[in-house]
Design a protein around this motif. Structure first.
Motif, PDB file in Angstrom:
ATOM      1  N   UNK A  90      26.113  40.245  47.530  1.00 23.02           N
ATOM      2  CA  UNK A  90      26.321  41.803  47.399  1.00 23.02           C
ATOM      3  C   UNK A  90      27.652  42.069  46.613  1.00 23.02           C
ATOM      4  N   UNK A  91      28.559  41.184  46.427  1.00 25.13           N
ATOM      5  CA  UNK A  91      29.972  41.454  45.745  1.00 25.13           C
ATOM      6  C   UNK A  91      30.088  40.380  44.829  1.00 25.13           C
ATOM      7  N   UNK A  92      30.403  40.835  43.467  1.00 25.27           N
ATOM      8  CA  UNK A  92      30.896  39.794  42.387  1.00 25.27           C
ATOM      9  C   UNK A  92      32.352  40.370  41.879  1.00 25.27           C
ATOM     10  N   UNK A  93      33.032  39.231  41.571  1.00 26.20           N
ATOM     11  CA  UNK A  93      34.488  39.395  41.094  1.00 26.20           C
ATOM     12  C   UNK A  93      34.704  38.728  39.796  1.00 26.20           C
ATOM     13  N   UNK A  94      35.044  39.654  38.735  1.00 22.27           N
ATOM     14  CA  UNK A  94      35.441  39.158  37.345  1.00 22.27           C
ATOM     15  C   UNK A  94      36.951  39.609  36.980  1.00 22.27           C
ATOM     16  N   UNK A  95      37.389  38.729  36.043  1.00 23.06           N
ATOM     17  CA  UNK A  95      38.950  39.128  35.514  1.00 23.06           C
ATOM     18  C   UNK A  95      38.520  38.890  33.876  1.00 23.06           C
ATOM     19  N   UNK A  96      39.630  40.076  33.259  1.00 17.90           N
ATOM     20  CA  UNK A  96      39.553  39.781  31.831  1.00 17.90           C
ATOM     21  C   UNK A  96      40.874  40.263  31.392  1.00 17.90           C
ATOM     22  N   UNK A  97      41.528  39.914  30.260  1.00 19.45           N
ATOM     23  CA  UNK A  97      42.713  40.402  29.760  1.00 19.45           C
ATOM     24  C   UNK A  97      42.587  41.662  29.368  1.00 19.45           C
ATOM     25  N   UNK A  98      43.673  42.422  29.254  1.00 21.51           N
ATOM     26  CA  UNK A  98      43.744  43.741  28.816  1.00 21.51           C
ATOM     27  C   UNK A  98      43.368  43.747  27.286  1.00 21.51           C
TER      28      UNK A  98
END
Length: 754
Positions: free
Chosen positions: A235-243
């Motif tokens: 139900x939930x996904x998490x991602x990260x990315x540089x600005x």
């Protein structure tokens, strides 16, 4: 005539022919050891006395079928197969043994083979491949199978086939008479089981016990329908990315699983909510049916660190029959964390526009730019100008506050705009550099005087009248005043007195040049110079004096110019016809003198080289007389000197044409030990008497060295003795070509003696 088989007897009708045959019946596939009995032929003419014999002809007579000629019994010699031949047509006749004549006409009969069940049913295919949609209703036809039996379908049940299912229940069934296979179970789901193998039996004898049978395999595949909605595994996904992630770059991928296949499994992804709707986008990777989340707008860690979006996945091809199984879509929440990176300084504006007057002094402040480090560290920045955009170094910038000043004098007329790039560099990390374009407009001041717009070729007719306009002039100014140009035209004050022409300002930035008197003459004056003062309306006012050259010309009555040249009028007045003739005579005399001088120079070239006997020195004399050149191979043969015996006969010069041809004389070869004086004398004599010899100034190299010379070297530079010690009398013996040398050296000795 009576025909019988076994204990059965049939009575034949008598006809006009005497007897009539019925058909015989014979079972196929006989397995006994004796011949199979078919039947018996008997004629009513047969009295039993042995006078008649029976003859059989037709299909298989004599080989497959045999008849006892005395009794008329017929037997089959082989086992018969109805599937090969169902009946045989034969002919029978009773013949008198003594006379050989038939006692009755020949008659025809048929032996029909009775069928037995000796062939099993055979399907048209060993393996059938079929398909049916999943979730089909009970009784939906799938495929029809067909089996054939070679037995006789008109006799008994040997060829009557009945179908049954041996494998594949309870999913499928088969109709006994038609062989149509149908679904037998409702809601068969492809996602649970996709392939089925069904075995069908075909049995003859109407399926009774003892009947023969055959089987066939049917492979049935359930085809897909869109009966399964997409579902996210979490139900939930998490991602990260540089600005610093660029717009359009992917952040992450999510996938909603769909148990269907093909187009029924195609999924479309959309962002339907969240605070990151404007910052992120999602697209569908159709190859693997994944949703790719991308950056929609530039990210800024300092502005917002976490975004949440709600993603929906839905099928694109829906089947109305299964909408009740829906909904055919699913949603998931995606959290995206923005990571901080060291960013370059950012200017307050995307670009700057500044203005400065062109007469600004060096060091004048034009404007300022401001940049700051967007990171949390807030590092200080240092400003500079990209010198590739300011090669002439017209401007400078304060590294601390970003103030831009003039560094050289400006000129709007040369460069009205200057486009430079200002950089801001972090002091703590010089690799982080921000850039911004700065457009500097140079404002105009009135620093250029107006002048004529072009060069004017002006003329005035000799018959011009006073007040006549002879030219209209205009002006140009490199300045660019806001209200446009305004020019004023006039004559200088000093030129206005007794002026022949005047200037009339037309008040439209043009002026007319007018005559102030009439009656101009080319003989008196052919050209007038008229100064014109042109002033602008700017501040401070700028003015210049331009000179207009006016020529006096002859014109027709309409005022069209005919001639402006004054020389044709002056020439007849100064020169008469006699003067012109005298000039021509002088030119002819000069040409004669030049020709005589040229002839004398040519004659001088033929004089002796040395005129005075006193002028005896080791001189290098240039004769300036060319020989035959490199191609003159016959002027002299060097091989003759090296081998005196190899003299060619009748070898003529190619560079001159001799007046008289004499046969060349061969001279006896000189021995190798002969004295060089004799050798040279011999060669000189030959050259003196040979008209084909080279010119007198040709260089003859003999390449032959004798035992020595009494005179040794003729050069005084190489002589080890004085001139008084030398005896040159022998030179007079060498012939006319050496007469000059003999006179020079021999003559001096005579003078000394006297």
């Amino acid at each position: 005539m009576v025909v019988g088989r076994g204990n059965h007897r049939w009575a034949l009708k008598r006809s006009k022919r005497g007897w009539m045959w019925n058909q015989f019946f014979l079972l196929e596939e006989y397995t006994g050891s004796d011949y199979q009995y078919v039947g018996k032929l008997h004629s009513d003419q047969d009295k039993g006395d042995g006078n008649l014999k029976y003859v059989l002809s037709g299909d298989g007579a004599g080989s497959l079928f045999l008849i006892d000629e005395n009794s008329g019994d017929i037997h089959a010699t082989k086992r018969l197969d109805r599937e090969e031949k169902a009946y045989y047509t034969l002919r029978a006749q009773a013949v008198n043994k003594r006379t050989g004549r038939p006692v009755e006409p020949e008659s025809q009969f048929v032996i029909k083979i009775h069928d037995i069940n000796d062939n099993e049913p055979k399907f048209t295919k060993d393996t059938y491949i079929a398909s049916v949609a999943e979730m089909s209703d009970v009784g939906t036809p799938v495929v029809q199978v067909t089996a054939t039996d070679d037995d006789d379908a008109t006799y008994g049940n040997s060829a009557r086939v009945v179908y049954s299912i041996l494998q594949g229940q309870p999913y499928f069934s088969v109709e006994p008479d038609t062989g149509i296979i149908r679904t037998a179970l409702a809601n068969m789901n492809r996602e649970n089981k996709e392939k089925y193998q069904v075995v069908i039996q075909a049995k003859d004898m109407a399926g009774q016990i003892g009947g023969l049978s055959g089987t066939a395999t049917v492979n049935i595949t359930l085809t897909d329908v869109n009966d399964s909605p997409p579902r996210f595994p979490q139900g939930t996904y998490q991602f990260s990315t540089p600005e610093s992630t660029e717009v359009g770059s992917p952040v992450g991928r999510i996938k909603a699983n769909d148990a269907d296949v093909g187009e029924n499994a195609e999924v479309k992804y959309n962002i339907i909510g969240g605070d990151g709707v404007d910052m992120f986008d999602i697209m569908t990777d159709k190859d693997i049916q994944e949703g790719v989340i991308t950056v929609k707008r530039p990210l800024d860690y300092e502005r917002k660190k976490i975004y949440t979006i709600k993603v929906q996945a839905e099928n694109t091809h829906l089947d109305p029959r299964f909408l009740l199984l829906g909904p055919f879509k699913d949603t998931a929440t995606v959290k995206i964390t923005v990571e901080d990176v060291d960013e370059p300084p950012v200017f307050e504006r995307a670009s700057y526009i500044m203005e400065v007057k062109e007469d600004a002094s060096i060091g004048t402040l034009i404007g300022s730019v401001v940049a700051a480090d967007p990171d949390a560290t807030k590092s200080l920045v240092r400003y500079s100008i990209d010198r590739l955009t300011d090669l002439d170094r017209m401007f400078n910038i304060h590294s601390g506050n970003g103030s831009i000043i003039t560094f050289k004098h400006l000129d709007r007329e040369s460069f009205p705009w200057h486009n430079i790039t200002v950089t801001a560099t972090e002091i703590n990390n010089p690799k982080q550099v921000g850039r911004v374009p700065v457009y500097i407009r140079i404002l105009d001041i009135n620093d250029n005087a107006p002048e004529f717009a072009t060069f004017y070729e002006t003329f005035v007719c000799e018959n011009a009248k006073a007040g006549q306009r002879i030219q209209t002039v205009s002006a140009v100014d490199n300045d660019d005043p806001i209200g446009g140009h305004k020019f004023f035209f006039s004559l200088p004050a000093e030129a206005s007195v007794n002026a022949n022409f005047t200037v009339r300002d037309n008040k439209d930035n043009t002026a007319g040049i007018l005559t102030r008197r009439s009656g101009f003459s080319r003989l008196e004056r052919s050209t007038y110079l008229v100064p014109v003062v042109i002033s602008d309306g700017g501040y401070p006012m700028q003015s210049s004096t331009s000179t207009l050259t006016i020529r006096v010309c002859t014109c027709d009555r309409e005022g069209n110019m005919q001639s402006c040249n004054a020389e044709p009028l002056i020439l007849p007045a100064g020169l008469s016809t006699g003067a012109l003739v005298a000039i021509l005579l002088c030119i002819i005399i000069l040409l004669i003198i030049v020709m005589l001088f040229t002839a004398l120079r040519r004659q001088k070239k033929k004089e002796p080289l040395i005129i005075s006997k006193e002028d005896v020195r080791d001189n290098i004399v240039s004769y300036n007389d060319e020989g035959g050149g490199e191609e003159d191979t016959q002027a002299f043969d060097i091989g003759t000197l090296r081998n005196p015996e190899a003299i060619d006969d009748n070898k003529l010069r190619r560079d001159i044409i001799p007046e008289t041809l004499f046969p060349s004389r061969r001279t006896a070869p000189t021995t190798d030990n002969a004295d060089v004086r004799d050798f040279i004398n011999q060669r000189l004599q030959e050259n003196d008497t040979d008209p084909t010899a080279p010119p007198y100034d040709s260089l003859a190299t003999y390449a032959y060295e004798g035992n020595g010379s009494i005179a040794e070297s003729l050069s005084s530079l190489e002589s080890s003795t004085t001139e008084g010690d030398q005896d040159y009398n022998y030179l007079s013996e060498w012939g006319p070509r050496f007469k000059k040398l003999a006179d020079m050296y021999g003559g001096e000795d005579s003078d000394k003696d006297s």
